[in-house]
Design a protein around this motif. Sequence first.
Motif, PDB file in Angstrom:
ATOM      1  N   UNK A 110      28.847   5.676  40.077  1.00  0.00           N
ATOM      2  CA  UNK A 110      30.210   5.171  40.370  1.00  0.00           C
ATOM      3  C   UNK A 110      31.123   5.296  39.150  1.00  0.00           C
ATOM      4  N   UNK A 111      30.689   6.130  38.163  1.00  0.00           N
ATOM      5  CA  UNK A 111      31.544   6.331  36.980  1.00  0.00           C
ATOM      6  C   UNK A 111      32.285   7.658  37.124  1.00  0.00           C
ATOM      7  N   UNK A 112      33.586   7.637  36.947  1.00  0.00           N
ATOM      8  CA  UNK A 112      34.393   8.860  37.011  1.00  0.00           C
ATOM      9  C   UNK A 112      35.051   9.086  35.654  1.00  0.00           C
ATOM     10  N   UNK A 113      34.894  10.314  35.151  1.00  0.00           N
ATOM     11  CA  UNK A 113      35.609  10.723  33.931  1.00  0.00           C
ATOM     12  C   UNK A 113      36.736  11.654  34.363  1.00  0.00           C
ATOM     13  N   UNK A 114      37.958  11.257  34.066  1.00  0.00           N
ATOM     14  CA  UNK A 114      39.143  11.996  34.527  1.00  0.00           C
ATOM     15  C   UNK A 114      39.863  12.614  33.335  1.00  0.00           C
ATOM     16  N   UNK A 115      40.069  13.924  33.388  1.00  0.00           N
ATOM     17  CA  UNK A 115      40.836  14.567  32.314  1.00  0.00           C
ATOM     18  C   UNK A 115      42.327  14.400  32.609  1.00  0.00           C
ATOM     19  N   UNK A 116      43.019  13.782  31.650  1.00  0.00           N
ATOM     20  CA  UNK A 116      44.456  13.557  31.805  1.00  0.00           C
ATOM     21  C   UNK A 116      45.211  14.773  31.249  1.00  0.00           C
ATOM     22  N   UNK A 117      46.462  14.906  31.640  1.00  0.00           N
ATOM     23  CA  UNK A 117      47.270  15.983  31.092  1.00  0.00           C
ATOM     24  C   UNK A 117      47.497  15.776  29.597  1.00  0.00           C
ATOM     25  N   UNK A 118      47.785  16.868  28.882  1.00  0.00           N
ATOM     26  CA  UNK A 118      48.083  16.751  27.449  1.00  0.00           C
ATOM     27  C   UNK A 118      49.351  15.905  27.269  1.00  0.00           C
ATOM     28  N   UNK A 119      49.432  15.249  26.117  1.00  0.00           N
ATOM     29  CA  UNK A 119      50.617  14.422  25.795  1.00  0.00           C
ATOM     30  C   UNK A 119      51.320  15.059  24.604  1.00  0.00           C
ATOM     31  N   UNK A 120      52.582  15.402  24.756  1.00  0.00           N
ATOM     32  CA  UNK A 120      53.272  16.156  23.695  1.00  0.00           C
ATOM     33  C   UNK A 120      53.745  15.259  22.553  1.00  0.00           C
ATOM     34  N   UNK A 121      54.061  13.990  22.866  1.00  0.00           N
ATOM     35  CA  UNK A 121      54.578  13.128  21.779  1.00  0.00           C
ATOM     36  C   UNK A 121      54.461  11.663  22.154  1.00  0.00           C
ATOM     37  N   UNK A 122      54.502  10.821  21.111  1.00  0.00           N
ATOM     38  CA  UNK A 122      54.588   9.367  21.284  1.00  0.00           C
ATOM     39  C   UNK A 122      55.908   8.947  20.648  1.00  0.00           C
ATOM     40  N   UNK A 123      56.820   8.395  21.442  1.00  0.00           N
ATOM     41  CA  UNK A 123      58.118   7.977  20.899  1.00  0.00           C
ATOM     42  C   UNK A 123      58.002   6.576  20.303  1.00  0.00           C
ATOM     43  N   UNK A 124      58.526   6.387  19.072  1.00  0.00           N
ATOM     44  CA  UNK A 124      58.534   5.072  18.429  1.00  0.00           C
ATOM     45  C   UNK A 124      59.890   4.424  18.693  1.00  0.00           C
ATOM     46  N   UNK A 125      59.844   3.207  19.289  1.00  0.00           N
ATOM     47  CA  UNK A 125      61.090   2.496  19.654  1.00  0.00           C
ATOM     48  C   UNK A 125      61.108   1.164  18.899  1.00  0.00           C
ATOM     49  N   UNK A 126      61.600   1.206  17.621  1.00  0.00           N
ATOM     50  CA  UNK A 126      61.536   0.016  16.739  1.00  0.00           C
ATOM     51  C   UNK A 126      60.078  -0.467  16.681  1.00  0.00           C
ATOM     52  N   UNK A 127      59.798  -1.637  17.296  1.00  0.00           N
ATOM     53  CA  UNK A 127      58.415  -2.158  17.218  1.00  0.00           C
ATOM     54  C   UNK A 127      57.524  -1.569  18.321  1.00  0.00           C
ATOM     55  N   UNK A 128      58.150  -0.946  19.319  1.00  0.00           N
ATOM     56  CA  UNK A 128      57.381  -0.526  20.507  1.00  0.00           C
ATOM     57  C   UNK A 128      57.196   0.990  20.532  1.00  0.00           C
ATOM     58  N   UNK A 233      46.165  17.523  19.041  1.00  0.00           N
ATOM     59  CA  UNK A 233      46.279  18.960  19.349  1.00  0.00           C
ATOM     60  C   UNK A 233      46.749  19.685  18.085  1.00  0.00           C
ATOM     61  N   UNK A 234      46.295  20.923  17.884  1.00  0.00           N
ATOM     62  CA  UNK A 234      46.623  21.629  16.635  1.00  0.00           C
ATOM     63  C   UNK A 234      48.132  21.797  16.410  1.00  0.00           C
ATOM     64  N   UNK A 235      48.875  21.928  17.509  1.00  0.00           N
ATOM     65  CA  UNK A 235      50.325  22.139  17.321  1.00  0.00           C
ATOM     66  C   UNK A 235      51.120  20.881  17.671  1.00  0.00           C
ATOM     67  N   UNK A 236      50.480  19.705  17.455  1.00  0.00           N
ATOM     68  CA  UNK A 236      51.210  18.453  17.696  1.00  0.00           C
ATOM     69  C   UNK A 236      50.873  17.882  19.054  1.00  0.00           C
ATOM     70  N   UNK A 237      50.990  16.575  19.173  1.00  0.00           N
ATOM     71  CA  UNK A 237      50.631  15.922  20.438  1.00  0.00           C
ATOM     72  C   UNK A 237      49.125  15.723  20.520  1.00  0.00           C
ATOM     73  N   UNK A 238      48.649  15.501  21.759  1.00  0.00           N
ATOM     74  CA  UNK A 238      47.247  15.102  21.973  1.00  0.00           C
ATOM     75  C   UNK A 238      46.682  15.901  23.152  1.00  0.00           C
TER      76      UNK A 238
END
Length: 257
Positions: A110-128, A233-238
Amino acid sequence: MNISFYKYQGTGNDFVMIDDRDEVLDLSDISWVKRLCDRKFGIGADGLIAIRNHKDYDFEMVYFNSDGSQSMCGNGARCAVAFAGQLGIVSEKTNFLAIDGPHEALLSDSIVELKMGDVSSIDVLEEDFFVNTGSPHHIRMVEEIDSYPVFEQGKEVRYSEQYQPAGTNVNFIQKQSEERIFVRTYERGVENETLSCGTGVTAAALAFAADREAATIQIQTLGGELAVRFEKAPRGGYQNIWLIGPAERVFSGEIKL
Ligand SMILES: N[C@H](CCC[C@H](N)C(=O)O)C(=O)O
């Protein structure tokens, strides 16, 4: 028209699952989706998933939040893989299509491993932070997460000017160790706190460990334990982002549409 349905849950995020490979459902009219997801007048669920055939993939999942809006759903996708296994469409490994594109997944017991899409960036919004992991997620680090006003604060961010008109999901994180976080989520389209959110814990893990070359983060949610693995990721992101956890069938039934 009567239809058969199955009820699945992935760490307490729960879904009505329908095998719609014969395409009898009218996916353009969301009134029946809202009724089936209603916890008093219907089956009750955070969302509803229709499984359909696709010429290029093992199956396609069409996800609806309980308000009828569509998005990518990580826990729902894990439950869809488990359901596809139950239907005999897949065995251990699958490639399927969701609203944000193709996904690979692995199923064992009953365990599923799901590959998510690549993430290009994480935006920093002050504290968030803001991360899109197939659906949009605002991330806030907090103390005392047990008593944090998730509904009130989540609703305020979800409807804030910065996110209009589409809105966003809102995740609150408390650090438990370098490898472990506790995450609570206010979910867009459910318009309430859910017991867990797959794309949300993925976004939270990335924001929490953004500076690491690679990491596996354990996530405690109100509905159970999940894990997220990723690398820079080598060219930025994850990339190579995997969401791992249980997906279980709870009951099945028949209902009049
Ligand atoms: N409510 C989210 C979609 C479902 C996310 C959550 N159930 C998950 O497991 O990813 C949204 O509208 O973006």
